[in-house]
Design a protein around this motif. Sequence first.
Motif, PDB file in Angstrom:
ATOM      1  N   ASP A  70       0.820  -1.218   0.000  1.00 42.40           N
ATOM      2  CA  ASP A  70       0.000   0.000   0.000  1.00 42.40           C
ATOM      3  C   ASP A  70       0.853   1.267   0.000  1.00 42.40           C
ATOM      4  O   ASP A  70       0.580   2.205  -0.749  1.00 42.40           O
ATOM      5  CB  ASP A  70      -0.922   0.027   1.230  1.00 42.40           C
ATOM      6  CG  ASP A  70      -2.119  -0.902   1.072  1.00 42.40           C
ATOM      7  OD1 ASP A  70      -2.412  -1.309  -0.072  1.00 42.40           O
ATOM      8  OD2 ASP A  70      -2.747  -1.220   2.099  1.00 42.40           O
ATOM      9  N   ASP A  71       1.881   1.270   0.834  1.00 40.98           N
ATOM     10  CA  ASP A  71       2.720   2.472   0.920  1.00 40.98           C
ATOM     11  C   ASP A  71       3.410   2.783  -0.405  1.00 40.98           C
ATOM     12  O   ASP A  71       3.526   3.941  -0.807  1.00 40.98           O
ATOM     13  CB  ASP A  71       3.816   2.283   1.977  1.00 40.98           C
ATOM     14  CG  ASP A  71       3.351   2.691   3.356  1.00 40.98           C
ATOM     15  OD1 ASP A  71       2.130   2.853   3.539  1.00 40.98           O
ATOM     16  OD2 ASP A  71       4.204   2.854   4.238  1.00 40.98           O
ATOM     17  N   VAL A  72       3.882   1.747  -1.057  1.00 46.47           N
ATOM     18  CA  VAL A  72       4.611   1.975  -2.309  1.00 46.47           C
ATOM     19  C   VAL A  72       3.633   2.483  -3.377  1.00 46.47           C
ATOM     20  O   VAL A  72       3.943   3.412  -4.130  1.00 46.47           O
ATOM     21  CB  VAL A  72       5.368   0.703  -2.756  1.00 46.47           C
ATOM     22  CG1 VAL A  72       6.105   0.950  -4.059  1.00 46.47           C
ATOM     23  CG2 VAL A  72       6.355   0.267  -1.676  1.00 46.47           C
ATOM     24  N   ALA A  73       2.436   1.899  -3.387  1.00 46.49           N
ATOM     25  CA  ALA A  73       1.418   2.359  -4.340  1.00 46.49           C
ATOM     26  C   ALA A  73       0.991   3.794  -4.007  1.00 46.49           C
ATOM     27  O   ALA A  73       0.794   4.621  -4.904  1.00 46.49           O
ATOM     28  CB  ALA A  73       0.223   1.419  -4.314  1.00 46.49           C
ATOM     29  N   ASP A  74       0.871   4.091  -2.723  1.00 45.55           N
ATOM     30  CA  ASP A  74       0.522   5.463  -2.319  1.00 45.55           C
ATOM     31  C   ASP A  74       1.574   6.440  -2.836  1.00 45.55           C
ATOM     32  O   ASP A  74       1.256   7.506  -3.373  1.00 45.55           O
ATOM     33  CB  ASP A  74       0.456   5.592  -0.786  1.00 45.55           C
ATOM     34  CG  ASP A  74      -0.738   4.876  -0.167  1.00 45.55           C
ATOM     35  OD1 ASP A  74      -1.628   4.406  -0.917  1.00 45.55           O
ATOM     36  OD2 ASP A  74      -0.784   4.780   1.085  1.00 45.55           O
ATOM     37  N   ILE A 115       2.275  -4.715  -6.162  1.00 41.07           N
ATOM     38  CA  ILE A 115       2.383  -3.251  -6.113  1.00 41.07           C
ATOM     39  C   ILE A 115       1.726  -2.623  -7.347  1.00 41.07           C
ATOM     40  O   ILE A 115       0.943  -1.671  -7.226  1.00 41.07           O
ATOM     41  CB  ILE A 115       3.866  -2.825  -5.964  1.00 41.07           C
ATOM     42  CG1 ILE A 115       4.393  -3.261  -4.578  1.00 41.07           C
ATOM     43  CG2 ILE A 115       4.016  -1.314  -6.149  1.00 41.07           C
ATOM     44  CD1 ILE A 115       5.894  -3.090  -4.373  1.00 41.07           C
ATOM     45  N   GLY A 116       1.991  -3.187  -8.517  1.00 40.21           N
ATOM     46  CA  GLY A 116       1.371  -2.672  -9.737  1.00 40.21           C
ATOM     47  C   GLY A 116      -0.148  -2.690  -9.631  1.00 40.21           C
ATOM     48  O   GLY A 116      -0.828  -1.728 -10.012  1.00 40.21           O
ATOM     49  N   GLN A 117      -0.681  -3.773  -9.092  1.00 43.09           N
ATOM     50  CA  GLN A 117      -2.146  -3.882  -8.964  1.00 43.09           C
ATOM     51  C   GLN A 117      -2.697  -2.874  -7.958  1.00 43.09           C
ATOM     52  O   GLN A 117      -3.797  -2.339  -8.132  1.00 43.09           O
ATOM     53  CB  GLN A 117      -2.534  -5.302  -8.568  1.00 43.09           C
ATOM     54  CG  GLN A 117      -2.290  -6.293  -9.701  1.00 43.09           C
ATOM     55  CD  GLN A 117      -2.597  -7.731  -9.320  1.00 43.09           C
ATOM     56  OE1 GLN A 117      -3.603  -8.004  -8.678  1.00 43.09           O
ATOM     57  NE2 GLN A 117      -1.724  -8.638  -9.697  1.00 43.09           N
ATOM     58  N   ALA A 118      -1.933  -2.618  -6.902  1.00 41.99           N
ATOM     59  CA  ALA A 118      -2.379  -1.621  -5.904  1.00 41.99           C
ATOM     60  C   ALA A 118      -2.365  -0.217  -6.516  1.00 41.99           C
ATOM     61  O   ALA A 118      -3.225   0.614  -6.210  1.00 41.99           O
ATOM     62  CB  ALA A 118      -1.489  -1.686  -4.666  1.00 41.99           C
ATOM     63  N   ILE A 119      -1.409   0.031  -7.393  1.00 46.45           N
ATOM     64  CA  ILE A 119      -1.364   1.321  -8.098  1.00 46.45           C
ATOM     65  C   ILE A 119      -2.587   1.435  -9.021  1.00 46.45           C
ATOM     66  O   ILE A 119      -3.258   2.471  -9.068  1.00 46.45           O
ATOM     67  CB  ILE A 119      -0.042   1.468  -8.893  1.00 46.45           C
ATOM     68  CG1 ILE A 119       1.154   1.532  -7.930  1.00 46.45           C
ATOM     69  CG2 ILE A 119      -0.082   2.716  -9.783  1.00 46.45           C
ATOM     70  CD1 ILE A 119       2.519   1.400  -8.608  1.00 46.45           C
ATOM     71  N   ALA A 120      -2.879   0.346  -9.719  1.00 50.42           N
ATOM     72  CA  ALA A 120      -4.023   0.345 -10.639  1.00 50.42           C
ATOM     73  C   ALA A 120      -5.330   0.640  -9.900  1.00 50.42           C
ATOM     74  O   ALA A 120      -6.163   1.424 -10.367  1.00 50.42           O
ATOM     75  CB  ALA A 120      -4.107  -1.002 -11.359  1.00 50.42           C
ATOM     76  N   ARG A 121      -5.493   0.029  -8.719  1.00 47.61           N
ATOM     77  CA  ARG A 121      -6.727   0.276  -7.951  1.00 47.61           C
ATOM     78  C   ARG A 121      -6.848   1.753  -7.575  1.00 47.61           C
ATOM     79  O   ARG A 121      -7.927   2.332  -7.623  1.00 47.61           O
ATOM     80  CB  ARG A 121      -6.745  -0.584  -6.677  1.00 47.61           C
ATOM     81  CG  ARG A 121      -6.987  -2.060  -6.944  1.00 47.61           C
ATOM     82  CD  ARG A 121      -7.338  -2.806  -5.656  1.00 47.61           C
ATOM     83  NE  ARG A 121      -6.267  -2.772  -4.671  1.00 47.61           N
ATOM     84  CZ  ARG A 121      -5.255  -3.646  -4.622  1.00 47.61           C
ATOM     85  NH1 ARG A 121      -5.172  -4.610  -5.524  1.00 47.61           N
ATOM     86  NH2 ARG A 121      -4.338  -3.556  -3.687  1.00 47.61           N
ATOM     87  N   ARG A 122      -5.719   2.353  -7.201  1.00 54.74           N
ATOM     88  CA  ARG A 122      -5.745   3.779  -6.859  1.00 54.74           C
ATOM     89  C   ARG A 122      -6.049   4.620  -8.099  1.00 54.74           C
ATOM     90  O   ARG A 122      -6.810   5.582  -8.051  1.00 54.74           O
ATOM     91  CB  ARG A 122      -4.409   4.183  -6.235  1.00 54.74           C
ATOM     92  CG  ARG A 122      -4.306   3.698  -4.789  1.00 54.74           C
ATOM     93  CD  ARG A 122      -2.860   3.525  -4.363  1.00 54.74           C
ATOM     94  NE  ARG A 122      -2.768   3.125  -2.959  1.00 54.74           N
ATOM     95  CZ  ARG A 122      -3.055   1.897  -2.503  1.00 54.74           C
ATOM     96  NH1 ARG A 122      -3.459   0.955  -3.333  1.00 54.74           N
ATOM     97  NH2 ARG A 122      -2.943   1.626  -1.215  1.00 54.74           N
TER      98      ARG A 122
END
Length: 320
Positions: free
Chosen positions: A109-113, A162-169
């Motif tokens: 989460d932090d990296v995607a944030d 991480i890529g998927q968490a970025i995509a969700r954001r």
Amino acid sequence: MHTDTQHHTQPTVLLVAPVMDALQTALDAHYRVLRLYEQTDIPAFLAHSGAAIHAVVTRGDVGIRREILEQLPGVGAIAVFGVGTDAIDMAYARQRNIRVAITAGVLTDDVADLAMGLLLAASRRLCQGDRFVREGSWEHSAPLLASKVSGKRIGIFGMGHIGQAIARRARGFDMTILYTDRQRNSALDYQWCADLHTLAHESDFLVVAASGSAENKGIIDASVFKVMPAHSWLINIARGSLVDEAALITALQQHVIAGAALDVFENEPHVPAAFFALDNVLLQPHVASATVETRQAMSASVLANLAGYFNHQEIPGLIK
Ligand code: 8YV
């Protein structure tokens, strides 16, 4: 020279590089900790203590050199404070049956944030705006216009956790999401691009979230910058090794792309001075996972991985 054959009640752990104080304290409480980074004569230290070491603790960005590992015949586990294993010779570890464990899940989460933060800060000129207000420029002039984020196209290179968490954001910003990875993930309804160059060509923001593997070394090079639209941005929260830094500096100087926001560099903590002269780059000191909450969770994860190994139980972050 005497070798370290004395019997110790606690297992011996080699700490390769400094980690946060709370983790050091916890390690000291549970293990006999030897600190590689404090040694002035590493060959002598390894000759004396190498055979007595049972496990290694290191950081994702530091890993451990194979030549060192070769002198640690009793090591059965490496616990990484982080998720990157690019600085560990994984083939050699596998050959030796050394278990490698990462702080799985806790920093996603932090990296995607931070990826979204960099994307927003760069394109909306947040650092420039802050300076503009502080310097009093607002009293007599108007700030430059920035470029819009919502609704734009984000290209994610590396669609792991991480890529998927970025995509969700990015979804929350109504962005069109494109991605490239070794293979298409049929569970994801994002636009798949067969190769990096197509992704780069199609994206307003190219976000690097892939591993720093040997095959990815320098993969974001001049040929990629050439196909990126002139208005597009490069965001890197993965590893500096994926980007040809010299080519990026040229691309930024010549405005081949709009700009870049970077949390990672080829040779940390050394950052090429050429970046400092550029207004179209935003620089961060590898802080994507550096929040109090996440660093605490990463520490707990390292301890759990070590405990799993030493107690012959499941190692939660084991790389299979
Ligand atoms: C850490 C990292 O900053 O997870 C990784 O691989 O690079 C980071 O989370 C690093 O391991 C600690 O210095």
